[in-house]
Write a protein that holds these residues in place. Sequence first.
Motif, PDB file in Angstrom:
ATOM      1  N   ILE A   1      10.030 -36.263 -43.765  1.00  0.00           N
ATOM      2  CA  ILE A   1       9.815 -37.446 -44.598  1.00  0.00           C
ATOM      3  C   ILE A   1      11.050 -38.329 -44.494  1.00  0.00           C
ATOM      4  CG2 ILE A   1       9.440 -38.309 -46.937  1.00  0.00           C
ATOM      5  CD1 ILE A   1       8.099 -35.598 -47.551  1.00  0.00           C
ATOM      6  N   VAL A   2      10.837 -39.580 -44.151  1.00  0.00           N
ATOM      7  CA  VAL A   2      11.913 -40.567 -44.085  1.00  0.00           C
ATOM      8  C   VAL A   2      11.508 -41.723 -44.988  1.00  0.00           C
ATOM      9  CG1 VAL A   2      13.243 -42.110 -42.610  1.00  0.00           C
ATOM     10  CG2 VAL A   2      12.445 -39.925 -41.706  1.00  0.00           C
TER      11      VAL A   2
ATOM     12  N   ASP B   1       8.426 -46.251 -44.965  1.00  0.00           N
ATOM     13  CA  ASP B   1       8.369 -44.868 -45.419  1.00  0.00           C
ATOM     14  C   ASP B   1       7.480 -44.113 -44.441  1.00  0.00           C
ATOM     15  OD1 ASP B   1       9.881 -45.470 -47.678  1.00  0.00           O
ATOM     16  OD2 ASP B   1       8.113 -45.868 -48.898  1.00  0.00           O
ATOM     17  N   HIS B   2       7.997 -43.040 -43.867  1.00  0.00           N
ATOM     18  CA  HIS B   2       7.242 -42.260 -42.886  1.00  0.00           C
ATOM     19  C   HIS B   2       7.119 -40.813 -43.349  1.00  0.00           C
ATOM     20  CE1 HIS B   2       7.351 -45.410 -39.864  1.00  0.00           C
ATOM     21  NE2 HIS B   2       8.661 -45.500 -39.972  1.00  0.00           N
ATOM     22  N   THR B   3       5.945 -40.247 -43.219  1.00  0.00           N
ATOM     23  CA  THR B   3       5.708 -38.830 -43.426  1.00  0.00           C
ATOM     24  C   THR B   3       5.077 -38.299 -42.150  1.00  0.00           C
ATOM     25  OG1 THR B   3       5.382 -39.134 -45.786  1.00  0.00           O
ATOM     26  CG2 THR B   3       4.552 -37.087 -44.831  1.00  0.00           C
TER      27      THR B   3
ATOM     28  N   GLY C   1       9.529 -51.042 -33.021  1.00  0.00           N
ATOM     29  CA  GLY C   1      10.281 -51.472 -34.187  1.00  0.00           C
ATOM     30  C   GLY C   1       9.969 -50.742 -35.470  1.00  0.00           C
ATOM     31  N   PHE C   2       9.129 -49.718 -35.418  1.00  0.00           N
ATOM     32  CA  PHE C   2       8.782 -48.973 -36.627  1.00  0.00           C
ATOM     33  C   PHE C   2       9.672 -47.766 -36.857  1.00  0.00           C
ATOM     34  CE2 PHE C   2       5.435 -51.801 -36.840  1.00  0.00           C
ATOM     35  CZ  PHE C   2       4.606 -51.581 -37.918  1.00  0.00           C
ATOM     36  N   GLY C   3      10.570 -47.434 -35.880  1.00  0.00           N
ATOM     37  CA  GLY C   3      11.572 -46.407 -36.121  1.00  0.00           C
ATOM     38  C   GLY C   3      11.336 -45.065 -35.457  1.00  0.00           C
ATOM     39  N   LYS C   4      10.455 -44.989 -34.484  1.00  0.00           N
ATOM     40  CA  LYS C   4      10.189 -43.699 -33.830  1.00  0.00           C
ATOM     41  C   LYS C   4      11.455 -43.131 -33.195  1.00  0.00           C
ATOM     42  CE  LYS C   4       7.148 -45.530 -31.142  1.00  0.00           C
ATOM     43  NZ  LYS C   4       7.185 -46.912 -31.571  1.00  0.00           N
ATOM     44  N   THR C   5      12.158 -43.935 -32.428  1.00  0.00           N
ATOM     45  CA  THR C   5      13.377 -43.475 -31.766  1.00  0.00           C
ATOM     46  C   THR C   5      14.459 -43.128 -32.780  1.00  0.00           C
ATOM     47  OG1 THR C   5      12.860 -44.812 -29.824  1.00  0.00           O
ATOM     48  CG2 THR C   5      15.141 -44.070 -30.064  1.00  0.00           C
TER      49      THR C   5
END
Length: 58
Positions: free
Chosen positions: A7-8, A16-18, A35-39
């Motif tokens: 969870i970020v 917010d990512h789960t 641009g959504f933060g995968k890397t």
Amino acid sequence: MKIKEIIVEKLFDTFDHTISLNTNERITLMLGENGFGKTVILEMINALFKKDFYHFQA
């Protein structure tokens, strides 16, 4: 012990990512637009396992 979920919250003060990890088949795909933060999430996981806690300083 297995990690089942990552969870970020407030990545880039926006996202917010789960991420539920597929522990049965041991493969989890992260899909999303640029641009959504995968890397960044993968870099965070790498830093965590390397115990590079300075990576998490603001």
